[in-house]
Design a protein around this motif. Structure first.
Motif, mmCIF file in Angstrom:
data_model
loop_
_atom_site.group_PDB
_atom_site.id
_atom_site.type_symbol
_atom_site.label_atom_id
_atom_site.label_comp_id
_atom_site.label_asym_id
_atom_site.label_seq_id
_atom_site.Cartn_x
_atom_site.Cartn_y
_atom_site.Cartn_z
ATOM 1 N N ASN A 260 0.814 -1.219 0.000
ATOM 2 C CA ASN A 260 0.000 0.000 0.000
ATOM 3 C C ASN A 260 0.845 1.266 0.000
ATOM 4 O O ASN A 260 0.312 2.358 0.061
ATOM 5 N N GLU A 262 2.693 2.321 2.370
ATOM 6 C CA GLU A 262 2.835 2.933 3.696
ATOM 7 C C GLU A 262 4.043 2.303 4.388
ATOM 8 O O GLU A 262 3.915 1.439 5.245
ATOM 9 N N SER A 264 6.217 3.429 6.491
ATOM 10 C CA SER A 264 6.490 3.646 7.915
ATOM 11 C C SER A 264 5.703 2.673 8.787
ATOM 12 O O SER A 264 6.014 2.499 9.957
ATOM 13 N N ALA A 490 -2.146 1.065 -4.011
ATOM 14 C CA ALA A 490 -1.691 2.419 -4.300
ATOM 15 C C ALA A 490 -0.326 2.391 -4.978
ATOM 16 O O ALA A 490 0.443 1.454 -4.828
ATOM 17 N N GLU A 492 0.226 2.333 -8.142
ATOM 18 C CA GLU A 492 0.220 1.707 -9.453
ATOM 19 C C GLU A 492 -0.022 2.784 -10.504
ATOM 20 O O GLU A 492 -1.049 2.829 -11.157
ATOM 21 N N VAL A 493 0.911 3.686 -10.620
ATOM 22 C CA VAL A 493 0.765 4.825 -11.510
ATOM 23 C C VAL A 493 1.188 4.411 -12.912
ATOM 24 O O VAL A 493 2.215 3.769 -13.099
ATOM 25 N N GLY A 494 0.390 4.782 -13.866
ATOM 26 C CA GLY A 494 0.785 4.539 -15.237
ATOM 27 C C GLY A 494 0.158 3.298 -15.839
ATOM 28 O O GLY A 494 0.075 3.171 -17.050
ATOM 29 N N ALA A 495 -0.282 2.388 -15.002
ATOM 30 C CA ALA A 495 -0.913 1.191 -15.524
ATOM 31 C C ALA A 495 -2.296 1.557 -16.053
ATOM 32 O O ALA A 495 -3.033 2.276 -15.404
ATOM 33 N N ALA A 499 -10.299 3.498 -12.787
ATOM 34 C CA ALA A 499 -10.032 4.023 -11.456
ATOM 35 C C ALA A 499 -10.665 3.187 -10.359
ATOM 36 O O ALA A 499 -10.127 3.079 -9.268
#
Lengths: 522, 203, 141
Positions: A260, A262, A264, A490, A492-495, A499
């Motif tokens: 995800n 995250e 931290s 989260a 997964e930019v560009g795939a 939405a």
């Protein structure tokens, strides 16, 4: 002298009291039932692949004597809900929901399984709330119980409570519900902290109660009178930090938060898992390198969760202990729990998936956890049992003095019937939990591993950025599950995806993943 | 002497009268339970874990230290952009470090610092841009264009570490929270500061 | 108004006797301190305020007259020239002042708008007046 002659009398009447105990064991809602023998049938059905039949038997064993459909409680949507011990005295206990959730999960009914475990979780939460709002009261009750441990409401052993929320967390991920998984994760670790604080307080309290009674019985006395204490002292048991913390729960948190983005929250997940399983290479390679190995656009980070065997049984043994009764020490037969391994889990050394051979590592050993828990609790159990024995003998003495032999006999019979250690435990829980992990291309993949009685070959479906494949191995039989809903994590930019979360049809659990030996159809 | 004894009596009688005369109800629903609202700014000492007070104190200190730095005053003047990288959590506590960086950015923003989104919020941003441009549902003159997002000049980074010591009666935790402001292009650390926290619990 | 320095040097006993100061940022120590209950042992010995780079900087010295350690809770309130608050409520900050120690608290205003300040203090153990809910009230049982 009087007490000794009384015990002879009791022995003479033992057959009748045994019959009474048997009668009592027959009815389901009865707290004195022998849970272990009841579960044997269910477990062997699971071994032979008959989960449907196992579920039916579980329902039969837990059928209520006084079932009435009229005033059945309803859930939020008005649908009839199964009664729990919280709703009424004839309601189902936590063990029923434990086992049912597990059986439903083997059937890949993750939603129903989740609901069953949520019902169990409600019971655990009641215990937690009781402890949170009034810790001294809950701890105080420990010394006060005059009846056997097994007649108390069963809230689950410590490791079962933690495992419950771990399994719920896993189900939420399998169902593609990230938000609920996140909540469940937080709950798991709060639960661990709560149990820790409870055990610390309990330890202090029992020491205090024992000092007040002037009782100095220790585990050493138990051992010298025939209790198999060495069984609780294997290197595996000693290497555990405690009997409830679950390395897999922390690893799963690490895996989930890493996917995800995250980091931290992922970092402490892996770090805590490593602290519990310092020897694990799979965990070690993740500590300090969270987010380094990311799956590509058409790949998925696949986590195989391999559960194997059945959790051990808790049995009762009788140990004669010298107990101070009326200013004299009398050898009194008292019962204590022991752990008995029933179905050791087989864990293959490697697993082949998508052409890659992956190492399989055991993260959780429930058998060792149970032993560790018992080892840690034994001083408390001894204290409680001895204090109870002293109180009971006083009662018996009184009854004999005032009501003559008959009343004394009644109390004596009751003592025999109630003096059995608590045998209740979540039995369909795996004995071992192991993992394997790899980044694999999406789509259908072959999977292969040894089962302990031959090689198993199956197919798995890999979708989305993260995939969890639950595998259950019981005496050579394989139950292979799959992610029933995928979710795009989260980052997964560009795939080129839409939405909204893609929801695979529920039947996406691949048909081809049936075990090689097909389950016997009824 | 007499005065002093009579006075409280009178007072309590008066009080009783006023109370019975007008029973004021607090504007609350429920009650009788153990739930009440507390001061969000109170010093929290429930456990030795990182808590609300630690987050508040740390972000406050960091914000002020940043504000004093000439570079940040320059950033405000030139309207340059900031962003927060995921701050590393080196402790074994499930502590979301974005709790600190979010607060720091929000407080800096009140002083005119502008920042861009990063990390987990990025997904929503990308989704929305895609929806506006690819779904075909929006008027073309009213859509946010792709390729116009602005990159930050500086980023906030850092780490949270801890040392825990315990014996049978005491647990002592020492936390160190370190933040840095890094110029993205050059990698130069332009500012850094740390906050130390010691928490001790006795059984 | 801008680069004025407020320097107040007072003995511990002078708490109740405010000095006549040029009304720069608003007067004596006493007028800047809001104590939740009177503090028996902790005394303000010095208080300075200066404006640097447009930000108000405040330095406060507190002396513990007792030989035992004292717990102090404090926070600042930031005001504009008209006495309005220009920043959200600050969190209460815990501070230990050892016996006979003089502690210096040094703070900078969080916003350029701050022209004046108040310091809220509370010390749970040496307040003569009982404070019903000290700031450190969110504690374990």
């Amino acid at each position: 002298m009087q007490i000794q002659s009384r015990s002879i009398q009791i022995r003479r009447f033992l057959p009748s009291s045994l019959a009474a105990a048997l009668l009592l064991a027959g009815c389901a809602g009865n707290p004195l039932r022998s849970y272990d023998s009841e579960m044997q049938g269910t477990l062997s059905l699971v071994r032979s692949g008959q989960v449907d039949a196992a579920l039916t038997q579980l329902e039969q064993n837990n059928g209520s004597l006084f079932s009435s459909s009229g005033d059945a409680p309803k859930d939020k949507d008005g649908n009839p809900k199964e009664t729990t011990v919280l709703d009424s005295t004839s309601g189902k206990d936590i063990l029923y929901f434990f086992e049912k959730g597990e059986l439903l999960k083997l059937q890949q009914s993750y939603e129903k399984s989740r609901d069953s475990w949520l019902a169990a979780d409600e019971i655990v939460r009641v215990w937690e709330d009781e402890y949170r709002t009034n810790p001294t009261k809950v701890v105080g009750e420990i010394g006060a119980f005059l009846i056997s441990d097994r007649t108390r409401r069963y809230d689950g052993q410590d490791y079962e409570k933690v495992f419950l929320s771990t399994k719920l967390m896993l189900n939420h991920v399998l169902l593609g519900n990230a938000d609920h998984a996140r909540i469940e994760m937080k709950k798991t670790f709060e639960r661990e902290k709560l149990i820790e604080s409870f055990r610390e307080k309990e330890y202090d309290k029992i020491r205090e109660a024992q000092e007040k009674q002037g009782d100095k019985t220790t585990t050493k006395d138990l051992q010298s009178n025939g209790y198999p204490l060495e069984e609780l002292d294997s290197p595996e048991v000693r290497s555990l930090k405690n009997g409830y913390q679950n390395a897999f729960a922390h690893y799963l948190a690490g895996y989930f938060f890493e996917q995800n983005g995250e980091y931290s929250l992922a970092e402490p997940g892996y770090r805590n898992a490593l602290a519990l399983q310092p020897g694990s290479k799979l965990i070690r390679e993740k500590v300090g390198s969270v987010g380094r190995a990311k799956p590509g656009p058409n790949e998925s980070d696949v986590l195989f969760v391999l559960e194997s065997g059945f959790a051990p049984a808790w049995k009762s043994v009788t140990v004669p202990l010298p107990v101070r009764l009326n200013q004299r020490y009398v050898a009194t037969p008292l019962s204590f729990p022991v752990i008995k391994t029933e179905s050791r889990g087989y864990v293959p050394a490697t697993l082949t998936a998508g052409g890659k051979t992956l190492p399989v590592e055991t993260l959780v050993n429930v058998d060792a956890m149970a032993r560790r828990l018992l080892k840690d609790q034994l001083p408390g159990i001894i204290g409680r049992t001895v204090v109870r024995a002293i109180a009971k003998s006083a009662l018996q003495y009184q009854a004999q003095k005032s009501g003559g032999a008959v009343a004394g006999l009644v109390v004596g019979v009751l003592s025999v019937a109630t003096e059995q250690a608590d045998e209740r435990a979540w039995r369909t829980l795996p004995e071992r939990l192991a993992i394997a992990r790899a980044i694999l291309p999406r789509g259908e993949q072959n999977v292969e591993f040894q089962t302990g009685s031959g090689l198993y070959r199956g197919k798995i479906q890999i979708d989305g950025k993260m995939t969890i494949i639950p595998i259950r191995l019981v005496d050579g039989r394989v139950y292979l599950g799959g992610q029933s809903h995928t979710f795009a994590a989260a980052g997964e930019v560009g795939a080129p995806t839409n939405a909204t979360t893609t929801t695979a049809p529920k039947s996406s659990a691949p048909k081809s993943t049936r075990p090689r030996k097909p389950a016997t159809r009824r | 002497m007499k005065h002093t004894t009579i006075k409280p009596l009178l007072l309590s009688a008066l009080l009783a009268l006023t109370f019975s005369a007008c029973q004021t109800n607090s504007p609350t629903v429920g009650g009788g339970g153990n739930i009440s609202y507390g001061d969000a700014k109170a010093v929290e000492t429930v456990t030795t874990d990182l808590g609300s007070t630690d987050i508040q104190m740390t972000s406050e200190k960091m914000t002020r230290s940043l504000l004093q730095h000439p570079l940040v005053q320059n950033i405000i003047r030139k309207r340059e952009l900031l962003m927060a990288s995921p701050v590393q959590n080196k402790t074994s506590e499930y502590f979301d470090t974005s709790l600190i960086t979010d607060t720091v950015l929000a407080q800096l923003q009140k002083n005119g610092v502008r920042y861009v989104i990063a990390g987990a919020n990025m997904q929503n941003q990308v989704d929305e841009l895609r929806r506006q441009n690819q779904s075909g549902l929006y008027r073309s003159d009213k859509t946010a264009k792709i390729g116009r997002m602005q990159g930050a000049k500086y980023r906030l980074d850092g780490s949270v570490s801890s040392i825990t010591k315990r014996n049978s009666s005491t647990k002592d935790v020492y936390y160190k929270i370190n933040l840095q402001l890094i110029e993205i292009e050059s990698g130069i650390v332009e500012w850094s500061d740390e906050q130390e926290i010691r928490k001790t619990a006795r059984r | 108004m801008q680069k004025t320095i407020l320097t107040i040097l007072l003995g511990a006993t002078l708490m109740s006797v405010p000095l006549a100061l040029p009304a720069v940022e608003g007067g004596s120590i006493a007028s800047k301190v809001e104590s939740l209950g009177e503090m028996t042992y902790l005394k303000f010995t010095d208080m300075r305020a200066v404006r640097r780079d447009g930000l108000l900087r405040v330095q406060v010295s507190i002396f513990n007259e007792n030989s035992a350690n004292e717990q102090l809770y404090y926070r600042f309130r930031w005001l504009d020239e008209d006495g309005f608050t220009v920043w959200e409520e600050e969190p209460w900050k815990p501070e230990i002042v050892y016996g006979r120690q003089s502690k210096v608290l040094s703070v900078t205003a969080p916003t350029l708008k701050a022209q004046d300040f108040r310091i809220e203090v509370q010390s749970p153990n040496n307040s003569t007046t009982l404070v019903p809910n000290p700031p450190g009230s969110v504690a374990n049982q």
